[in-house]
Design an enzyme around this catalytic site. Structure first.
Site, short mmCIF file in Angstrom:
data_model
loop_
_atom_site.label_atom_id
_atom_site.label_comp_id
_atom_site.label_asym_id
_atom_site.label_seq_id
_atom_site.Cartn_x
_atom_site.Cartn_y
_atom_site.Cartn_z
N MET A 75 0.64 -1.38 0.15
CA MET A 75 -0.25 -0.03 -0.16
C MET A 75 0.90 1.32 0.11
O MET A 75 0.00 1.87 0.12
CB MET A 75 -1.36 -0.22 1.14
CG MET A 75 -1.78 -1.22 1.43
SD MET A 75 -3.70 -0.97 2.21
CE MET A 75 -2.84 -0.64 3.57
N HIS A 129 9.45 -3.54 3.47
CA HIS A 129 8.89 -3.22 1.77
C HIS A 129 10.17 -3.98 1.31
O HIS A 129 10.27 -4.20 0.20
CB HIS A 129 8.83 -2.68 1.49
CG HIS A 129 6.87 -2.00 2.19
ND1 HIS A 129 7.27 -0.80 3.08
CD2 HIS A 129 5.81 -2.77 2.13
CE1 HIS A 129 5.52 -0.92 3.36
NE2 HIS A 129 5.08 -2.70 2.53
N SER A 161 6.26 -0.32 10.21
CA SER A 161 5.48 -0.45 9.53
C SER A 161 4.95 0.97 9.77
O SER A 161 5.67 1.73 10.01
CB SER A 161 4.12 -0.66 10.47
OG SER A 161 3.21 -0.55 10.60
N ARG A 172 2.81 2.76 10.04
CA ARG A 172 1.50 3.54 10.66
C ARG A 172 2.83 4.13 11.43
O ARG A 172 2.20 4.03 12.34
CB ARG A 172 0.23 2.04 10.85
CG ARG A 172 -1.03 2.13 9.66
CD ARG A 172 -1.89 1.66 10.73
NE ARG A 172 -3.20 1.42 9.94
CZ ARG A 172 -3.11 0.77 8.98
NH1 ARG A 172 -2.52 -0.44 8.41
NH2 ARG A 172 -4.47 0.53 8.14
#
Length: 296
Positions: free
Chosen positions: A31, A38, A186, A188
């Site tokens: 996302m 990632h 993360s 977030r």
């Protein structure tokens, strides 16, 4: 495909045209707002595939009411820089209308593994995940697709979907990348200040406490959980969603069995941000976990 600058593609037709040649294709679905976790997925795909496709799409169908869809971090230039450094050939960045055109009416629902834990806390979340992942697999048609083990239940859902629907792809789980504090990387985490991120590492410490109790011979799930809960109780700002010991089918049991897929999962809200993490419990899987990458 010869390594050049990462190409950004926005349409399904562009992706299929770019992948028309021979060679093994690897897909890394994300996302966006990429971080070292990632990058580890991209590097793994780069090592195993001829062409690496990174998808960046903030999927509205996996966000619930009052979740953070509108403020989820987005930075395509940053993503492109990470993608190029890690070795992605193509960056597929569709808009919502491309993925869900007018009249779109299909949802993929995976039973069983999707229902407890995240499935209970976030109704419809895994339907959205399964739907978008299946669409991406159909668009890219990779030989391999790479997912982080941090989202362990998501990985289980995707594997079950691929198995049940006979999708010809190998799903590859890649170990969690962590900060030196133990905090799982993360997107977030960007919502937290550095001090809050340091305190959020308590989730990792709680999981380690459960691992330690199991290594000492404890097999009762309630007592294993208590070892982790005792650590979490040290943080006054935590709002615990769940701390669970589950098997490969996401089922909680009274006693830990000798299952290499036994995992300890935690979800909690800290400083208004919902975070998840997990670690393996069984000795064989724990040895694998000790080789997890760290963001040093």
């Amino acid at each position: 495909m010869n390594r050049t600058a990462t190409r950004v593609l926005s349409s399904i037709e562009e992706v299929r045209e770019a992948l028309a040649g021979p060679g093994r294709v690897g897909l890394v679905p994300t996302m966006g707002y990429l971080h070292e976790g990632h990058a580890a997925l991209i590097r793994r795909a780069r090592a195993e595939c001829d062409t690496v496709v990174l998808s960046v799409f903030v999927n509205p169908r996996q966000f619930g009411v009052n979740e953070d869809l509108s403020r989820y971090p987005r930075d395509l230039n940053r993503d492109l820089a990470v993608a190029e450094a890690a070795g992605a050939d193509l960056l597929f960045h569709p808009d919502v209308a491309t993925m869900y055109p007018a009249g779109y009416a299909t949802t993929v629902a995976v039973g069983g593994v999707s229902e407890p834990l995240e499935g209970s806390s976030r109704p419809g979340h895994f339907d959205g995940v399964a739907t978008v992942v299946l669409k991406l697999l159909n668009i890219v048609q990779p030989e391999r697709a790479y997912f982080g083990e941090k989202d362990w239940q998501q990985l289980a859902v995707v594997r079950r979907m691929v198995r049940d629907l006979n999708v010809p792809v190998q799903i590859v789980g890649v170990p969690t990348v962590r900060e030196p504090s133990g905090l799982a990387l993360s997107s977030r985490n960007s919502y937290l200040t550095p001090e809050q991120q340091a305190r959020a590492a308590i989730l990792s410490r709680a999981l380690q406490a459960v691992q330690a109790a199991a290594a000492a011979g404890e097999r009762d799930t309630a007592r294993l959980r208590q070892a982790g809960l005792a650590v979490l109780a040290e943080e006054p700002e935590i709002e615990l969603d769940y701390l669970a010991v589950v098997d490969g089918d996401m089922r909680e049991k009274a006693h830990v069995e000798n299952d290499p897929l036994t995992r300890v999962l935690v979800a909690a809200r800290l400083f208004g941000v919902r975070l998840i993490d997990n670690v393996p419990l069984s000795p064989a899987e724990r040895r694998l976990s000790e080789r997890e990458s760290r963001n040093t």
